[in-house]
Enzyme design. Structure first.
Site, PDB file in Angstrom:
ATOM      1  N   ALA A   1      -7.308  -1.269   9.385  1.00  0.00           N
ATOM      2  CA  ALA A   1      -8.443  -2.185   9.499  1.00  0.00           C
ATOM      3  C   ALA A   1      -9.000  -2.541   8.124  1.00  0.00           C
ATOM      4  O   ALA A   1      -9.363  -3.692   7.864  1.00  0.00           O
ATOM      5  CB  ALA A   1      -9.533  -1.564  10.370  1.00  0.00           C
ATOM      6  N   SER A   2      -9.051  -1.552   7.235  1.00  0.00           N
ATOM      7  CA  SER A   2      -9.587  -1.816   5.892  1.00  0.00           C
ATOM      8  C   SER A   2      -8.694  -2.780   5.129  1.00  0.00           C
ATOM      9  O   SER A   2      -9.175  -3.658   4.405  1.00  0.00           O
ATOM     10  CB  SER A   2      -9.757  -0.512   5.108  1.00  0.00           C
ATOM     11  OG  SER A   2      -8.499   0.048   4.733  1.00  0.00           O
TER      12      SER A   2
ATOM     13  N   TYR B   1      -7.432   2.806   7.978  1.00  0.00           N
ATOM     14  CA  TYR B   1      -6.683   2.282   6.846  1.00  0.00           C
ATOM     15  C   TYR B   1      -6.204   0.865   7.142  1.00  0.00           C
ATOM     16  O   TYR B   1      -6.383  -0.057   6.334  1.00  0.00           O
ATOM     17  CB  TYR B   1      -5.486   3.183   6.530  1.00  0.00           C
ATOM     18  CG  TYR B   1      -4.629   2.678   5.402  1.00  0.00           C
ATOM     19  CD1 TYR B   1      -4.979   2.917   4.074  1.00  0.00           C
ATOM     20  CD2 TYR B   1      -3.458   1.969   5.646  1.00  0.00           C
ATOM     21  CE1 TYR B   1      -4.203   2.463   3.024  1.00  0.00           C
ATOM     22  CE2 TYR B   1      -2.670   1.503   4.607  1.00  0.00           C
ATOM     23  CZ  TYR B   1      -3.042   1.750   3.300  1.00  0.00           C
ATOM     24  OH  TYR B   1      -2.268   1.283   2.256  1.00  0.00           O
TER      25      TYR B   1
END
Length: 234
Positions: free
Chosen positions: A157-158, A155
């Site tokens: 990183a996104s 999450y």
């Protein structure tokens, strides 16, 4: 107040939370709303807008599927004459899976919805907007994309990817009349974060939620919607 009077807005993740609040607010401010979500509850969002005298259409589609996103933008252009605002808001949390238990499949799912889906909404919306040399694209990122400790690995990183996507796309869209911005909410009570709030209430520690924020409380979807409205406005 008619801030978006005569404009057409696409909102992804519009079935609940920030997306629903933003779709309702955009419509109340005069926009025709194309509400997209893979959850059937998106139809209730459109119905609520219509019940208040606004214009909206619900699309039960996958915001991470290219053909669904391209189709939603095409519908806005064909049926309503164009697209002025895109709020790429759809996302999932992915939970708090320990580092060594993470799998490629889980990472792929979270990044597909949160990052690739945002890219698709931005790309196809921008393609429609540059034709008229105006428009606003808004993306939901997160404080988790800025620092650690605010979400799980994929999450976070996104959402860092969403921030980078917006910065890079803004540079490439310079001179086209199309704007793109990201909002980085902290902890907001939505369907995605509901377990955190329910667990805190069960423990009797609800007052501690958001205590690290300057306001000493968590945020509400409607507050983020107001920020999105500002970015959508002229």
């Amino acid at each position: 107040m008619n801030t978006l009077q005569g404009k057409v807005a696409l909102v992804t993740g519009a079935a609940s939370g920030i997306g629903r609040a933003s779709a309702l607010l955009f419509a109340a401010e005069g926009a025709t709303v194309v509400a997209l979500d893979r959850a059937p509850e998106v139809e209730a969002t459109a119905a609520a807008i219509q019940a208040r005298g606004g214009r909206a259409v619900a699309l039960i589609r996958d915001s991470s599927a290219e053909e669904d996103v391209a189709g939603a933008v095409a519908l806005a252009v064909k049926d309503y004459g164009g697209l002025d605002v895109c709020y790429a808001n759809a996302g999932i949390s992915g939970g708090l899976v320990p580092f060594f238990e993470e799998t490629v499949e889980h990472w792929t799912l979270v990044l597909k919805i949160n990052l690739i889906g945002t890219f698709l909404a931005a790309k196809y919306s921008a393609l429609a907007m540059v034709q008229k040399r105006r428009g606003s694209i808004i993306c939901t990122a997160s404080v988790a994309g800025l620092r650690s400790g605010a979400g799980g690995l994929p999450y976070s990183a996104s959402k860092a990817g969403v921030i980078s996507l917006v910065q890079t796309a803004a540079n490439q869209l310079a001179g086209t009349g199309v704007r793109i911005n990201a909002i980085c909410p902290g902890l907001i009570e939505t369907g995605m974060t509901r377990p955190i709030f329910e667990q805190a209430r069960a423990r009797g520690s609800e007052r501690k939620i958001g205590q690290l924020n300057p306001l000493r409380r968590p945020g509400a979807p409607e507050e983020i919607a107001q920020t999105a409205l500002f970015l959508a406005s002229d």
